[in-house]
Design a protein around this motif. Sequence first.
Motif, PDB file in Angstrom:
ATOM      1  N   THR A   1       1.115   5.983  17.020  1.00  0.00           N
ATOM      2  CA  THR A   1       1.657   4.672  16.654  1.00  0.00           C
ATOM      3  C   THR A   1       0.648   3.876  15.821  1.00  0.00           C
ATOM      4  O   THR A   1       1.004   3.253  14.818  1.00  0.00           O
ATOM      5  CB  THR A   1       2.038   3.881  17.921  1.00  0.00           C
ATOM      6  OG1 THR A   1       2.928   4.672  18.723  1.00  0.00           O
ATOM      7  CG2 THR A   1       2.725   2.579  17.555  1.00  0.00           C
ATOM      8  N   ILE A   2      -0.618   3.900  16.238  1.00  0.00           N
ATOM      9  CA  ILE A   2      -1.652   3.210  15.462  1.00  0.00           C
ATOM     10  C   ILE A   2      -1.808   3.860  14.088  1.00  0.00           C
ATOM     11  O   ILE A   2      -1.980   3.178  13.069  1.00  0.00           O
ATOM     12  CB  ILE A   2      -2.996   3.218  16.227  1.00  0.00           C
ATOM     13  CG1 ILE A   2      -2.884   2.344  17.484  1.00  0.00           C
ATOM     14  CG2 ILE A   2      -4.138   2.722  15.338  1.00  0.00           C
ATOM     15  CD1 ILE A   2      -4.107   2.397  18.377  1.00  0.00           C
ATOM     16  N   GLY A   3      -1.725   5.190  14.044  1.00  0.00           N
ATOM     17  CA  GLY A   3      -1.825   5.887  12.763  1.00  0.00           C
ATOM     18  C   GLY A   3      -0.680   5.537  11.830  1.00  0.00           C
ATOM     19  O   GLY A   3      -0.875   5.375  10.608  1.00  0.00           O
ATOM     20  N   VAL A   4       0.527   5.411  12.387  1.00  0.00           N
ATOM     21  CA  VAL A   4       1.679   4.985  11.577  1.00  0.00           C
ATOM     22  C   VAL A   4       1.470   3.570  11.053  1.00  0.00           C
ATOM     23  O   VAL A   4       1.796   3.262   9.889  1.00  0.00           O
ATOM     24  CB  VAL A   4       2.975   5.086  12.424  1.00  0.00           C
ATOM     25  CG1 VAL A   4       4.116   4.286  11.794  1.00  0.00           C
ATOM     26  CG2 VAL A   4       3.387   6.551  12.569  1.00  0.00           C
ATOM     27  N   HIS A   5       0.922   2.698  11.906  1.00  0.00           N
ATOM     28  CA  HIS A   5       0.640   1.328  11.458  1.00  0.00           C
ATOM     29  C   HIS A   5      -0.342   1.322  10.283  1.00  0.00           C
ATOM     30  O   HIS A   5      -0.195   0.534   9.343  1.00  0.00           O
ATOM     31  CB  HIS A   5       0.080   0.504  12.611  1.00  0.00           C
ATOM     32  CG  HIS A   5      -0.414  -0.851  12.200  1.00  0.00           C
ATOM     33  ND1 HIS A   5       0.434  -1.885  11.843  1.00  0.00           N
ATOM     34  CD2 HIS A   5      -1.681  -1.338  12.044  1.00  0.00           C
ATOM     35  CE1 HIS A   5      -0.269  -2.939  11.510  1.00  0.00           C
ATOM     36  NE2 HIS A   5      -1.556  -2.631  11.627  1.00  0.00           N
ATOM     37  N   ARG A   6      -1.340   2.217  10.341  1.00  0.00           N
ATOM     38  CA  ARG A   6      -2.295   2.282   9.235  1.00  0.00           C
ATOM     39  C   ARG A   6      -1.609   2.651   7.931  1.00  0.00           C
ATOM     40  O   ARG A   6      -1.902   2.079   6.871  1.00  0.00           O
ATOM     41  CB  ARG A   6      -3.396   3.305   9.549  1.00  0.00           C
ATOM     42  CG  ARG A   6      -4.459   3.399   8.460  1.00  0.00           C
ATOM     43  CD  ARG A   6      -5.270   4.658   8.589  1.00  0.00           C
ATOM     44  NE  ARG A   6      -4.505   5.849   8.288  1.00  0.00           N
ATOM     45  CZ  ARG A   6      -4.285   6.296   7.051  1.00  0.00           C
ATOM     46  NH1 ARG A   6      -4.732   5.639   6.001  1.00  0.00           N
ATOM     47  NH2 ARG A   6      -3.588   7.409   6.864  1.00  0.00           N
ATOM     48  N   ILE A   7      -0.672   3.601   7.987  1.00  0.00           N
ATOM     49  CA  ILE A   7       0.046   4.002   6.776  1.00  0.00           C
ATOM     50  C   ILE A   7       0.905   2.846   6.268  1.00  0.00           C
ATOM     51  O   ILE A   7       0.925   2.552   5.066  1.00  0.00           O
ATOM     52  CB  ILE A   7       0.935   5.233   7.058  1.00  0.00           C
ATOM     53  CG1 ILE A   7       0.071   6.429   7.452  1.00  0.00           C
ATOM     54  CG2 ILE A   7       1.777   5.576   5.823  1.00  0.00           C
ATOM     55  CD1 ILE A   7       0.876   7.644   7.892  1.00  0.00           C
ATOM     56  N   ILE A   8       1.606   2.168   7.175  1.00  0.00           N
ATOM     57  CA  ILE A   8       2.478   1.056   6.776  1.00  0.00           C
ATOM     58  C   ILE A   8       1.672  -0.088   6.167  1.00  0.00           C
ATOM     59  O   ILE A   8       2.060  -0.666   5.139  1.00  0.00           O
ATOM     60  CB  ILE A   8       3.289   0.563   7.995  1.00  0.00           C
ATOM     61  CG1 ILE A   8       4.304   1.641   8.415  1.00  0.00           C
ATOM     62  CG2 ILE A   8       4.004  -0.749   7.681  1.00  0.00           C
ATOM     63  CD1 ILE A   8       5.012   1.342   9.714  1.00  0.00           C
ATOM     64  N   SER A   9       0.548  -0.410   6.787  1.00  0.00           N
ATOM     65  CA  SER A   9      -0.265  -1.531   6.307  1.00  0.00           C
ATOM     66  C   SER A   9      -1.092  -1.177   5.077  1.00  0.00           C
ATOM     67  O   SER A   9      -1.496  -2.069   4.328  1.00  0.00           O
ATOM     68  CB  SER A   9      -1.194  -2.014   7.423  1.00  0.00           C
ATOM     69  OG  SER A   9      -2.124  -0.993   7.779  1.00  0.00           O
ATOM     70  N   GLY A  10      -1.352   0.123   4.876  1.00  0.00           N
ATOM     71  CA  GLY A  10      -2.165   0.539   3.740  1.00  0.00           C
ATOM     72  C   GLY A  10      -3.654   0.384   3.956  1.00  0.00           C
ATOM     73  O   GLY A  10      -4.440   0.450   3.005  1.00  0.00           O
TER      74      GLY A  10
END
Length: 498
Positions: A391-400
């Motif tokens: 979930t944190i990794g997905v957030h990193r992709i979304i936030s850039g």
Amino acid sequence: MVEQFKDFLHALAHALRNLLPIIIVVLAFQALLLREWPEGGLSMALGLLIVALGVALFLQGLELSIFPVGKRLANQFARRGSMPLLMLFGFAIGFSAVIAEPALIAVAEQAAMISEGRIDALTLRLIEASSVGLVMALGVFRVILGHPLHWYMIVGYVIVVMVTFFAPEEIVGLAYDSGGVTTNIVTVPLIAALGIGLAASIRGRNPLVDGFGLVALAVMVPMISVQLYGILVYADPGTLAGGAEVLRAEADAAPPAGWVTMILDLFGMLRDVLPIILVILFFQYAVLRHPLASPLRVGVGFALVIVGLYAFVVGLKLGLFPIGQSMAAQLIGFDTWLWVYLFAFCIGFATTMAEPALIAVGQQAEEAAAGKIQGNVIRILVALGVAIGITIGVHRIISGDSIHYYIIGGYVLVILLTALAPRYIVALAFDLGGVTTSEVTVPLVTALGIGLASQIEGRNVLIDGFGLIAFASIFPIVTVMSYAIVMERVAKPGGKTR
């Protein structure tokens, strides 16, 4: 023959059971939220079945050939008591097992495709295999001499963080993902068996404290070597492929077809498995000078390994990769990112709870810990860690955001917890971080990251698409160590952890 067929059916049921959490999560999101069947859904379903068949054949082949022969070799070398011979055998087994790792093959091919050949798939795999070979030799040395694992891990991850600081952003996510997939369907049983077997056979060693840890080292060292490889590859300025166009072109390409293509691919799989065959034959005949106990059985096992690998890769292209990319594209269509986060969390938790390597390691730890550890509690903690990490990794992709800050911050936390955690949990916690990503989970999570990066404007697939496996490996270490620290404090208020 009847017994082997029953074993195969058991392995097939096992593989289908591993796929079940993914199927349940995907169907639940499709039925309750998206309310539509994805384009190419029948092909994806067929791909999942082929993946299950490939994994079953592969596991059956391992049980007939590599596992029994490898364990016998390890036991024979341990009885001889020669450290140089044991270290050489450890290197050879580590190298040959990783070069044939199906999840690493899949990730390496994805990286080569997205970077348009700048990252060479075979070179990447050779670097990883050499790293794990060195780790196995180092791990054997550590077990024999009884060195505490936490000093190896603290020093190692300090080096990892330092290298990450200087590594180009194009390689960081891939390096950490590659470190996570080196310990998988082939390597974990061999590595764990060697470490625990050595610790049990040496007087004064504890299987829980000394036997575990080889898997953790096998995750850590490739992270360093692949980042150093990336520093060399990207030292000269050049254009970086966006990756999305390459990815779409690959998706449009037809799957392998025709007898000629199939035969060529099978020979490619033989090339992948050949190193471990040669290693086993060399040590069996040239070093120990003993013939194989059942050469026909071993030969059939190797053939099943090759055919299983071929089916696995075909199934990936038809099933797991398209599912991850399709779900990413569909969920991005909503006005909120909440569903993307929820899907990532559910996939991480569900697949980890069904992970066979985690179940096996949990049971081994429970037996070795004499009541200090409960296998079911460990599974829940690890599954929660994987879910949080993805979930944190997905957030990193979304936030850039840059992966550097997340990775460095994550491993600084791991180093701190390593210094505070009870000694009995350290080796196990690091090993658990390496066994959470299965041959089924890795391709799906990789495809999810690549799919998100290719769909979100302004993201680069090579830079942003990789890295989810890294988060899935970091946070189980955090949750398991944190739990052990809390339990130790509760058991001894005001006391110090040991």
